[in-house]
Write a protein that holds these residues in place. Structure first.
Motif, PDB file in Angstrom:
ATOM      1  N   LYS A 113       0.841  -1.202   0.000  1.00  0.00           N
ATOM      2  CA  LYS A 113       0.000   0.000   0.000  1.00  0.00           C
ATOM      3  C   LYS A 113       0.873   1.248   0.000  1.00  0.00           C
ATOM      4  N   GLY A 114       0.711   2.082  -1.015  1.00  0.00           N
ATOM      5  CA  GLY A 114       1.457   3.323  -1.099  1.00  0.00           C
ATOM      6  C   GLY A 114       2.843   3.211  -1.682  1.00  0.00           C
ATOM      7  N   ARG A 115       3.259   2.000  -2.068  1.00  0.00           N
ATOM      8  CA  ARG A 115       4.611   1.798  -2.610  1.00  0.00           C
ATOM      9  C   ARG A 115       4.677   2.238  -4.070  1.00  0.00           C
ATOM     10  N   SER A 116       5.775   2.833  -4.447  1.00  0.00           N
ATOM     11  CA  SER A 116       6.062   3.075  -5.864  1.00  0.00           C
ATOM     12  C   SER A 116       6.620   1.802  -6.482  1.00  0.00           C
ATOM     13  N   PHE A 117       6.597   1.741  -7.812  1.00  0.00           N
ATOM     14  CA  PHE A 117       7.037   0.543  -8.526  1.00  0.00           C
ATOM     15  C   PHE A 117       7.938   0.980  -9.678  1.00  0.00           C
ATOM     16  N   LEU A 118       9.206   1.209  -9.349  1.00  0.00           N
ATOM     17  CA  LEU A 118      10.158   1.674 -10.363  1.00  0.00           C
ATOM     18  C   LEU A 118      10.985   0.548 -10.946  1.00  0.00           C
ATOM     19  N   THR A 119      11.296  -0.458 -10.105  1.00  0.00           N
ATOM     20  CA  THR A 119      12.099  -1.586 -10.553  1.00  0.00           C
ATOM     21  C   THR A 119      11.816  -2.786  -9.658  1.00  0.00           C
ATOM     22  N   LEU A 120      11.833  -3.960 -10.246  1.00  0.00           N
ATOM     23  CA  LEU A 120      11.627  -5.189  -9.472  1.00  0.00           C
ATOM     24  C   LEU A 120      12.790  -5.459  -8.527  1.00  0.00           C
ATOM     25  N   LYS A 121      13.863  -4.744  -8.699  1.00  0.00           N
ATOM     26  CA  LYS A 121      14.999  -4.862  -7.777  1.00  0.00           C
ATOM     27  C   LYS A 121      14.557  -4.562  -6.349  1.00  0.00           C
ATOM     28  N   ASP A 122      13.565  -3.690  -6.191  1.00  0.00           N
ATOM     29  CA  ASP A 122      13.122  -3.243  -4.870  1.00  0.00           C
ATOM     30  C   ASP A 122      12.091  -4.166  -4.220  1.00  0.00           C
ATOM     31  N   PHE A 123      11.722  -5.259  -4.895  1.00  0.00           N
ATOM     32  CA  PHE A 123      10.646  -6.120  -4.401  1.00  0.00           C
ATOM     33  C   PHE A 123      11.156  -7.525  -4.127  1.00  0.00           C
ATOM     34  N   ASN A 124      10.768  -8.060  -2.964  1.00  0.00           N
ATOM     35  CA  ASN A 124      11.223  -9.390  -2.569  1.00  0.00           C
ATOM     36  C   ASN A 124      10.318 -10.469  -3.168  1.00  0.00           C
ATOM     37  N   PRO A 125      10.674 -11.740  -3.046  1.00  0.00           N
ATOM     38  CA  PRO A 125       9.887 -12.810  -3.670  1.00  0.00           C
ATOM     39  C   PRO A 125       8.421 -12.819  -3.255  1.00  0.00           C
ATOM     40  N   ASP A 126       8.137 -12.658  -1.972  1.00  0.00           N
ATOM     41  CA  ASP A 126       6.751 -12.690  -1.509  1.00  0.00           C
ATOM     42  C   ASP A 126       5.936 -11.549  -2.093  1.00  0.00           C
ATOM     43  N   GLU A 127       6.561 -10.397  -2.257  1.00  0.00           N
ATOM     44  CA  GLU A 127       5.843  -9.249  -2.817  1.00  0.00           C
ATOM     45  C   GLU A 127       5.527  -9.453  -4.296  1.00  0.00           C
ATOM     46  N   ILE A 128       6.478  -9.998  -5.045  1.00  0.00           N
ATOM     47  CA  ILE A 128       6.228 -10.283  -6.460  1.00  0.00           C
ATOM     48  C   ILE A 128       5.134 -11.338  -6.599  1.00  0.00           C
ATOM     49  N   LYS A 129       5.208 -12.375  -5.792  1.00  0.00           N
ATOM     50  CA  LYS A 129       4.190 -13.428  -5.828  1.00  0.00           C
ATOM     51  C   LYS A 129       2.820 -12.879  -5.473  1.00  0.00           C
ATOM     52  N   HIS A 130       2.783 -11.962  -4.530  1.00  0.00           N
ATOM     53  CA  HIS A 130       1.499 -11.400  -4.126  1.00  0.00           C
ATOM     54  C   HIS A 130       0.860 -10.602  -5.262  1.00  0.00           C
ATOM     55  N   ILE A 131       1.662  -9.839  -5.981  1.00  0.00           N
ATOM     56  CA  ILE A 131       1.143  -9.082  -7.129  1.00  0.00           C
ATOM     57  C   ILE A 131       0.569 -10.042  -8.169  1.00  0.00           C
ATOM     58  N   LEU A 132       1.271 -11.129  -8.431  1.00  0.00           N
ATOM     59  CA  LEU A 132       0.798 -12.108  -9.409  1.00  0.00           C
ATOM     60  C   LEU A 132      -0.488 -12.791  -8.932  1.00  0.00           C
TER      61      LEU A 132
ATOM     62  N   ARG B   5      -0.827  -8.135 -19.716  1.00  0.00           N
ATOM     63  CA  ARG B   5      -0.395  -6.782 -19.365  1.00  0.00           C
ATOM     64  C   ARG B   5      -1.522  -6.061 -18.626  1.00  0.00           C
ATOM     65  N   LYS B   6      -2.757  -6.323 -19.034  1.00  0.00           N
ATOM     66  CA  LYS B   6      -3.911  -5.670 -18.418  1.00  0.00           C
ATOM     67  C   LYS B   6      -4.155  -6.171 -17.001  1.00  0.00           C
ATOM     68  N   TRP B   7      -4.189  -7.496 -16.831  1.00  0.00           N
ATOM     69  CA  TRP B   7      -4.517  -8.052 -15.520  1.00  0.00           C
ATOM     70  C   TRP B   7      -3.423  -7.787 -14.497  1.00  0.00           C
ATOM     71  N   THR B   8      -2.172  -7.747 -14.952  1.00  0.00           N
ATOM     72  CA  THR B   8      -1.084  -7.511 -13.995  1.00  0.00           C
ATOM     73  C   THR B   8      -0.974  -6.038 -13.607  1.00  0.00           C
ATOM     74  N   ILE B   9      -1.244  -5.117 -14.524  1.00  0.00           N
ATOM     75  CA  ILE B   9      -1.220  -3.710 -14.120  1.00  0.00           C
ATOM     76  C   ILE B   9      -2.386  -3.431 -13.184  1.00  0.00           C
ATOM     77  N   MET B  10      -3.518  -4.103 -13.424  1.00  0.00           N
ATOM     78  CA  MET B  10      -4.656  -3.977 -12.511  1.00  0.00           C
ATOM     79  C   MET B  10      -4.301  -4.526 -11.128  1.00  0.00           C
ATOM     80  N   GLY B  11      -3.682  -5.703 -11.116  1.00  0.00           N
ATOM     81  CA  GLY B  11      -3.302  -6.310  -9.846  1.00  0.00           C
ATOM     82  C   GLY B  11      -2.321  -5.447  -9.076  1.00  0.00           C
ATOM     83  N   LEU B  12      -1.346  -4.895  -9.777  1.00  0.00           N
ATOM     84  CA  LEU B  12      -0.357  -4.037  -9.146  1.00  0.00           C
ATOM     85  C   LEU B  12      -1.013  -2.806  -8.526  1.00  0.00           C
TER      86      LEU B  12
END
Length: 340
Positions: free
Chosen positions: A24-43, A316-323
């Motif tokens: 909540k409230g996080r920016s998304f500039l690069t996946l470098k800043d996101f850990n495995p659980d966070e990436i999985k949660h977005i998916l 691309r649509k469903w993942t930008i929505m999820g993010l």
């Protein structure tokens, strides 16, 4: 490690999408800043919205009353349409701003633009030339910033790629992805994410077209940390050996048109064909972020059952929505967790 929150983001500390994952409230500039659980949660969130909206026909106005400012210095098909239609489908209002509408750093400084858009929208997606532009926007904005593409990274494309592979293979861990082409922003984002999900990466680029050295160094560290393999080659067939997924991208990006003749010569032999796939794993598939040109991959592969490019484009649509739902709401996925 979570990136440092700006003072204006402090209000979101402790509020989560689900459990210990806090986007909540996080920016998304690069996946470098996101850990495995966070990436999985977005998916997982993306798969949930796709299931409930597309397959079950539900209406989920999760973004009702919210707006997104969309800055586009570069033209786009998938990024624009996926964001506009996805945000609207969730009840929000997308505002599209081209370089003719808003001249970042020309008519108004990026600093001033960030502050103005922060007072008028809930979130900003920017597709820019220089990654430093995103960093400046993020520094000055009071709302989250999403990277819609920069010269260094294209993280929202990788979310779509990962969801597509998850849907096709049923899990991601243990897969081997082979990149055959230029060392682009798409490759950089793959390098910042695949190891975190247990995916091996094999890269083939012509000499002089390797990925950024700093990104490569960080990717090597991630591979070691998560126990995956990362190999760099200059021969396409070597990179394709035993791979589950063959991936390429444009050889001539926007702004490189003057180099086209030289690039086509330098990339001779890099076209992905069924011969390339002959050394890959029996279940190999093909990805391309589009738009595609025939010198990058031939029609036999591109339009074959092995090609996942059109499901990839839809995702691309469903993942930008999820993010965005993760960033702006407290909604929790209703479907069972994905088995990564």
């Amino acid at each position: 490690m979570l990136p440092k929150l700006r003072p204006q983001e402090a209000q979101w500390v402790g509020r989560t999408c689900l459990g210990s994952v806090n986007l909540k409230g996080r920016s998304f500039l690069t996946l470098k800043d996101f850990n495995p659980d966070e990436i999985k949660h977005i998916l997982w969130m993306s798969a949930d919205l796709k299931q409930r909206i597309k397959h079950e026909g539900q209406y989920l106005p999760l973004l009702q009353g919210k707006s997104i400012g969309m800055i586009f210095e570069k033209r786009s098909t998938r990024t624009r349409l996926s964001t506009e239609t996805g945000f609207a489908l969730l009840g929000g209002h997308p505002c599209f701003l081209t370089s003719q509408d808003i001249h970042l750093g020309v008519n108004e400084s990026s600093k001033d633009t960030a502050r103005v858009l922060s007072s008028l929208t809930d979130i900003v997606l920017a597709r820019v030339y220089s990654h430093s532009t995103l960093e400046e926007l993020n520094q000055e904005a009071y709302v989250p910033i999403i990277n819609g593409l920069s010269d260094l990274y294209h993280p929202i494309q990788i979310l779509a790629d990962l969801l597509t592979l998850q849907e096709h293979y049923g899990s991601l861990r243990g897969l081997t992805v082979s990149w055959i082409g230029d060392g682009t922003n798409v490759l950089h984002s793959l390098m910042m994410s695949l190891a975190k999900l247990g995916v091996n990466l094999r890269i083939a680029t012509p000499k002089g077209y390797e990925p950024d050295a700093t990104v490569t160094q960080e990717a090597m560290h991630l591979a070691k940390q998560f126990g995956t393999e990362l190999h760099l080659f200059s021969e396409p067939m070597a990179a394709a050996q035993g791979s589950n997924v063959l991936v390429t991208d444009t050889w001539v990006s926007m702004g490189q048109e003057d180099e086209k003749k030289k690039r086509l010569k330098d990339f001779h032999g890099y076209q992905i064909t069924m011969q390339t796939g002959s050394v890959a794993a029996p279940d190999w598939t093909f990805l391309h972020c589009l738009p595609r040109k025939s010198e990058e991959v031939d029609d036999e592969v591109f339009y074959s059952p092995r090609s996942l490019v059109f499901p990839e484009a839809e995702n691309r649509k469903w993942t930008i929505m999820g993010l965005i739902v993760c960033i702006l709401t407290d909604y929790s996925p209703q479907i069972p967790k994905l088995k990564f």
